[in-house]
Design an enzyme around this catalytic site. Structure first.
Site, mmCIF file in Angstrom:
data_model
loop_
_atom_site.group_PDB
_atom_site.id
_atom_site.type_symbol
_atom_site.label_atom_id
_atom_site.label_comp_id
_atom_site.label_asym_id
_atom_site.label_seq_id
_atom_site.Cartn_x
_atom_site.Cartn_y
_atom_site.Cartn_z
ATOM 1 N N GLY A 123 0.836 -1.198 0.000
ATOM 2 C CA GLY A 123 0.000 0.000 0.000
ATOM 3 C C GLY A 123 0.870 1.246 0.000
ATOM 4 O O GLY A 123 1.857 1.308 0.730
ATOM 5 N N GLY A 194 22.023 -8.627 22.108
ATOM 6 C CA GLY A 194 20.720 -8.102 22.506
ATOM 7 C C GLY A 194 19.716 -9.240 22.570
ATOM 8 O O GLY A 194 20.083 -10.408 22.750
ATOM 9 N N GLU A 215 29.770 -8.512 21.214
ATOM 10 C CA GLU A 215 28.942 -7.344 21.549
ATOM 11 C C GLU A 215 29.813 -6.091 21.552
ATOM 12 O O GLU A 215 30.923 -6.101 22.095
ATOM 13 C CB GLU A 215 28.288 -7.573 22.930
ATOM 14 N N HIS A 456 -0.071 -22.520 46.478
ATOM 15 C CA HIS A 456 1.106 -23.302 46.846
ATOM 16 C C HIS A 456 0.978 -24.716 46.297
ATOM 17 O O HIS A 456 -0.084 -25.316 46.434
ATOM 18 C CB HIS A 456 1.251 -23.377 48.367
HETATM 19 P P1 FAD Z 1 5.527 -5.719 11.790
HETATM 20 O O1 FAD Z 1 5.231 -6.915 12.611
HETATM 21 O O2 FAD Z 1 6.887 -5.529 11.271
HETATM 22 O O3 FAD Z 1 4.476 -5.710 10.615
HETATM 23 C C1 FAD Z 1 4.505 -4.796 9.585
HETATM 24 C C2 FAD Z 1 3.800 -5.398 8.391
HETATM 25 O O4 FAD Z 1 3.593 -4.373 7.428
HETATM 26 C C3 FAD Z 1 4.582 -6.483 7.676
HETATM 27 O O5 FAD Z 1 3.747 -7.580 7.408
HETATM 28 C C4 FAD Z 1 5.042 -5.837 6.375
HETATM 29 O O6 FAD Z 1 5.149 -6.756 5.304
HETATM 30 C C5 FAD Z 1 3.890 -4.882 6.130
HETATM 31 N N1 FAD Z 1 4.214 -3.738 5.293
HETATM 32 C C6 FAD Z 1 5.259 -2.883 5.397
HETATM 33 N N2 FAD Z 1 5.140 -1.889 4.481
HETATM 34 C C7 FAD Z 1 4.007 -2.141 3.786
HETATM 35 C C8 FAD Z 1 3.337 -1.471 2.738
HETATM 36 N N3 FAD Z 1 3.814 -0.325 2.239
HETATM 37 N N4 FAD Z 1 2.203 -2.011 2.268
HETATM 38 C C9 FAD Z 1 1.709 -3.173 2.786
HETATM 39 N N5 FAD Z 1 2.289 -3.825 3.781
HETATM 40 C C10 FAD Z 1 3.423 -3.318 4.287
HETATM 41 N N6 FAD Z 1 8.294 -8.702 20.235
HETATM 42 C C11 FAD Z 1 7.683 -9.149 21.351
HETATM 43 O O7 FAD Z 1 6.900 -8.398 21.937
HETATM 44 N N7 FAD Z 1 7.892 -10.409 21.832
HETATM 45 C C12 FAD Z 1 8.748 -11.262 21.224
HETATM 46 O O8 FAD Z 1 8.920 -12.391 21.676
HETATM 47 C C13 FAD Z 1 9.424 -10.825 20.062
HETATM 48 N N8 FAD Z 1 10.266 -11.649 19.422
HETATM 49 C C14 FAD Z 1 10.888 -11.219 18.284
HETATM 50 C C15 FAD Z 1 11.790 -12.066 17.672
HETATM 51 C C16 FAD Z 1 12.450 -11.659 16.526
HETATM 52 C C17 FAD Z 1 13.420 -12.601 15.852
HETATM 53 C C18 FAD Z 1 12.177 -10.374 15.982
HETATM 54 C C19 FAD Z 1 12.838 -9.925 14.709
HETATM 55 C C20 FAD Z 1 11.284 -9.517 16.588
HETATM 56 C C21 FAD Z 1 10.639 -9.929 17.763
HETATM 57 N N9 FAD Z 1 9.766 -9.087 18.441
HETATM 58 C C22 FAD Z 1 9.157 -9.519 19.589
HETATM 59 C C23 FAD Z 1 9.454 -7.731 17.947
HETATM 60 C C24 FAD Z 1 8.123 -7.749 17.192
HETATM 61 O O9 FAD Z 1 8.197 -8.701 16.144
HETATM 62 C C25 FAD Z 1 7.813 -6.371 16.638
HETATM 63 O O10 FAD Z 1 7.884 -5.417 17.677
HETATM 64 C C26 FAD Z 1 6.418 -6.341 16.044
HETATM 65 O O11 FAD Z 1 6.308 -7.280 15.003
HETATM 66 C C27 FAD Z 1 6.072 -4.943 15.515
HETATM 67 O O12 FAD Z 1 4.786 -4.975 15.001
HETATM 68 P P2 FAD Z 1 4.327 -3.961 13.856
HETATM 69 O O13 FAD Z 1 2.893 -4.295 13.609
HETATM 70 O O14 FAD Z 1 4.699 -2.599 14.205
HETATM 71 O O15 FAD Z 1 5.202 -4.341 12.577
HETATM 72 P P1 NAI Z 2 18.803 -5.132 20.467
HETATM 73 O O1 NAI Z 2 18.693 -3.661 20.462
HETATM 74 O O2 NAI Z 2 18.064 -5.915 21.478
HETATM 75 O O3 NAI Z 2 20.330 -5.555 20.624
HETATM 76 C C1 NAI Z 2 21.306 -5.132 19.724
HETATM 77 C C2 NAI Z 2 22.674 -5.329 20.371
HETATM 78 O O4 NAI Z 2 23.648 -5.151 19.380
HETATM 79 C C3 NAI Z 2 22.952 -4.327 21.486
HETATM 80 O O5 NAI Z 2 23.460 -4.992 22.605
HETATM 81 C C4 NAI Z 2 23.956 -3.380 20.850
HETATM 82 O O6 NAI Z 2 24.841 -2.796 21.787
HETATM 83 C C5 NAI Z 2 24.668 -4.321 19.899
HETATM 84 N N1 NAI Z 2 25.296 -3.650 18.764
HETATM 85 C C6 NAI Z 2 24.805 -2.639 18.017
HETATM 86 N N2 NAI Z 2 25.661 -2.327 17.030
HETATM 87 C C7 NAI Z 2 26.732 -3.157 17.173
HETATM 88 C C8 NAI Z 2 27.932 -3.336 16.448
HETATM 89 N N3 NAI Z 2 28.232 -2.584 15.385
HETATM 90 N N4 NAI Z 2 28.797 -4.295 16.853
HETATM 91 C C9 NAI Z 2 28.532 -5.073 17.930
HETATM 92 N N5 NAI Z 2 27.391 -4.952 18.653
HETATM 93 C C10 NAI Z 2 26.500 -4.009 18.274
HETATM 94 O O7 NAI Z 2 18.432 -5.571 18.977
HETATM 95 P P2 NAI Z 2 18.085 -6.986 18.342
HETATM 96 O O8 NAI Z 2 18.567 -8.092 19.206
HETATM 97 O O9 NAI Z 2 18.515 -6.897 16.934
HETATM 98 O O10 NAI Z 2 16.515 -7.014 18.380
HETATM 99 C C11 NAI Z 2 15.774 -5.941 17.792
HETATM 100 C C12 NAI Z 2 14.549 -5.680 18.580
HETATM 101 O O11 NAI Z 2 13.588 -6.693 18.338
HETATM 102 C C13 NAI Z 2 14.734 -5.698 20.093
HETATM 103 O O12 NAI Z 2 15.230 -4.486 20.578
HETATM 104 C C14 NAI Z 2 13.355 -5.929 20.550
HETATM 105 O O13 NAI Z 2 12.663 -4.719 20.562
HETATM 106 C C15 NAI Z 2 12.785 -6.838 19.478
HETATM 107 N N6 NAI Z 2 12.811 -8.218 19.946
HETATM 108 C C16 NAI Z 2 12.081 -8.541 21.038
HETATM 109 C C17 NAI Z 2 12.102 -9.813 21.537
HETATM 110 C C18 NAI Z 2 11.331 -10.117 22.760
HETATM 111 O O14 NAI Z 2 10.512 -9.311 23.151
HETATM 112 N N7 NAI Z 2 11.547 -11.253 23.384
HETATM 113 C C19 NAI Z 2 12.861 -10.880 20.887
HETATM 114 C C20 NAI Z 2 13.629 -10.412 19.768
HETATM 115 C C21 NAI Z 2 13.566 -9.136 19.312
#
Ligand code: FAD
Ligand code: NAI
Length: 477
Positions: A123, A194, A215, A456
């Site tokens: 979109g 992270g 890191e 408990h």
């Molecule tokens: P997104 O989930 O990124 O969704 C955006 C959507 O918009 C996508 O489907 C994309 O294709 C679509 N889109 C983009 N531009 C357009 C366009 N122009 N037109 C149509 N569609 C479009 N968060 C947690 O709270 N708990 C977790 O355990 C957790 N684990 C994670 C593990 C990993 C490996 C990663 C990478 C992230 C994790 N996160 C976790 C973070 C979480 O996934 C994101 O914070 C969350 O998905 C954000 O939601 P959002 O709706 O903003 O965007």
């Molecule tokens: P992050 O922000 O959690 O961690 C990134 C790490 O990389 C930091 O410790 C930072 O200091 C380090 N870093 C940055 N630049 C670097 C460099 N050039 N060289 C070496 N280290 C460097 O980001 P991450 O793990 O990529 O996850 C992105 C986001 O996705 C998270 O911040 C979180 O918001 C979301 N997420 C949430 C999860 C959950 O809720 N369980 C699980 C996975 C992702």
């Protein structure tokens, strides 16, 4: 033929967008939701990063890999001998893909149930607002333009690459590649200690990889309460994760089947390591690619996020933005909260998002979860506080589970006893934290939790005991 007209169009069907669409439909708006994510067969795969390459698949693999580790190492203590244990990685990945598909299908079902019209494609703003609202062009396969008076941008985020080192998803992996490795790499490198680095590093370590985490910062998990982060560092290192802090990454070169990473370690010495695969998890960048922000005159901030006020309003009338594409923590539940709040504001209600009570969870083993301020933040803010901790070692349920690592920690205002932060490292911390979130939303005191009856034997008794510890009167420690 005139364009289809909607009250609200949501761009992006991640947790922010699809929840916003459902809530807006519940409130009586006619709603369209557009998402471009496709599955392997080219069909729609709503749910965004969270469902497709984030929260859901990572938790599926964390669960499977934990079962494997338990079968190999923990079952014997329970008197269960497992002979001939072997890993079927193909089946593990297939199961993860099935879990993802169930969630994709679930969202399509919810759209139907709530009468949200779904469009598959990208979109983009096709112009400024006219009498019929904003024209939004949708690419193939939907291929049409629709109009809406109000727009919610929920386009999420993408993994950030190291400068000059793009992801190829074969040797240099983002979260997408890290969730789909076809055979267990003997040597896995992870840049960034992270949330993703620790979760994905744990998965592959449990499945047999030697995992080395590099890191950049000199501190481990800087956003986590220092006492909890210290405990986590100790436990993860004991499990076999090699965590190297203060690394300055230099050249990264790929061979046919490996990646060489050169870096300077914390002592300033030059190092060079060769990995079979490298996960780069150094944070994420907002995704406004191809959204037509410039066409509509949508303002972005200096870091590329859609600029919004506290209510998620952008500079354009009737255009809102939520989730990872705006400021604040990149968490699925934060995106959902903003989605609900925006839909309610559009309906003239008082949508509410409390940034002070958003829980964080890191799904390692043990899990880490927290809400509110850390001890170091309270010190920096000059707040007088009392702290109370209780170790899982002294909790009967944890002993029965065979998982006694970690603790619950309460931080309460020294004068009023109001809970200011709760930090947990231990079994099921992701579930235990909810009680603390509820307590903080209701501005409870530590004494309130200490006086509530907890079942408990349950892990939640550790929460009650930590609340008692604030007043130095634990009963079981
Ligand atoms: P997104 O989930 O990124 O969704 C955006 C959507 O918009 C996508 O489907 C994309 O294709 C679509 N889109 C983009 N531009 C357009 C366009 N122009 N037109 C149509 N569609 C479009 N968060 C947690 O709270 N708990 C977790 O355990 C957790 N684990 C994670 C593990 C990993 C490996 C990663 C990478 C992230 C994790 N996160 C976790 C973070 C979480 O996934 C994101 O914070 C969350 O998905 C954000 O939601 P959002 O709706 O903003 O965007
Ligand atoms: P992050 O922000 O959690 O961690 C990134 C790490 O990389 C930091 O410790 C930072 O200091 C380090 N870093 C940055 N630049 C670097 C460099 N050039 N060289 C070496 N280290 C460097 O980001 P991450 O793990 O990529 O996850 C992105 C986001 O996705 C998270 O911040 C979180 O918001 C979301 N997420 C949430 C999860 C959950 O809720 N369980 C699980 C996975 C992702």
């Amino acid at each position: 033929m005139s364009n289809k007209q909607f009250d609200v169009v949501v761009i992006g069907a991640g947790p922010g967008g699809y929840i916003a669409a459902i809530r807006a439909a519940q409130l009586g708006f006619s709603v369209a939701c557009i998402d471009e994510w496709s599955n392997a067969k080219g069909g729609p795969a709503p749910g965004g990063t969270c469902t497709n390459v984030g929260c859901i698949p990572s938790k599926a693999l964390l669960q499977s890999s934990e079962h494997y580790e338990h079968a190999g190492h923990a079952f014997a203590e329970h008197g269960i001998d497992v002979a001939g244990l072997s890993l079927n990685l193909g089946q593990m990945i297939k199961r993860k893909d099935t879990v993802v598909k169930q969630n994709n299908d679930g969202i399509l079902f919810l759209f139907k149930k709530n009468k949200v019209t779904f469009f598959h494609g990208r979109g983009a703003f096709a112009g400024a607002a006219g009498a019929e609202g904003y024209p939004i062009a949708i690419s193939a396969p939907s291929n049409e333009t629709i109009n809406a008076k109000q727009v919610i941008i929920a386009t999420g985020s993408n993994a950030r690459a190291l400068p000059g080192t793009p992801f190829d998803e074969k040797l240099i992996l983002s979260n997408t590649g890290a969730l789909a490795i076809e055979s267990v790499p003997a040597n896995l490198g992870v840049i960034g200690a992270g949330v993703i680095g620790l979760e994905m590093g744990s998965v592959w370590r449990r499945l047999g990889s030697k995992v080395t985490v590099l890191e950049g910062l000199p501190t481990f998990l800087g956003a986590v309460d220092e006492q909890i982060a210290k405990e986590a560092h100790k436990l993860f290192t004991k499990q076999g994760l090699s965590i190297n802090l203060g690394c300055k990454i230099g050249a990264i070169t790929t061979g046919d089947n490996n990646v060489k990473v050169e870096y300077t370690d914390a002592k300033g010495e030059a190092q060079s390591v060769v990995f079979d695969k490298l996960i780069v998890s150094i944070g994420r960048t907002p995704n406004t690619n191809g959204l037509g922000a410039d066409v509509a005159g949508l303002a972005l901030d200096e870091r590329g996020f859609v600029a919004v006020d506290d209510d998620c309003k952008t500079n354009l009338p009737g255009v809102w933005a939520i989730g990872d594409v705006v400021r604040g923590p990149m968490l699925a539940h934060k995106a959902e909260e903003e989605g609900v709040a925006v839909a309610e504001r559009m309906a003239g209600q008082h949508g509410h998002t409390n940034f002070n009570t958003i829980p964080w969870v890191i799904y390692t083993s043990p899990e880490i979860a927290w809400v509110g301020r850390t001890e170091q933040q309270l010190k920096a803010d000059g707040v007088a506080y009392k702290a109370g901790t209780f170790p899982f070692l002294a909790n009967g349920r944890a002993r029965a589970l065979g998982d006694t690592s970690g603790m619950v920690k309460f931080l309460a205002d020294a004068a009023t006893d109001e809970i200011l932060g709760v930090h947990i490292i231990g079994p099921m911390a992701s579930e235990l934290i909810s009680e603390a979130v509820v307590a903080m939303e209701f501005k409870a005191s530590a004494e309130d939790i200490a006086r509530i009856c907890h079942a408990h034997p349950s892990l939640s008794e550790a929460t009650k005991e930590a609340a008692l510890a604030v007043d130095k009167r634990t009963l079981n420690f």
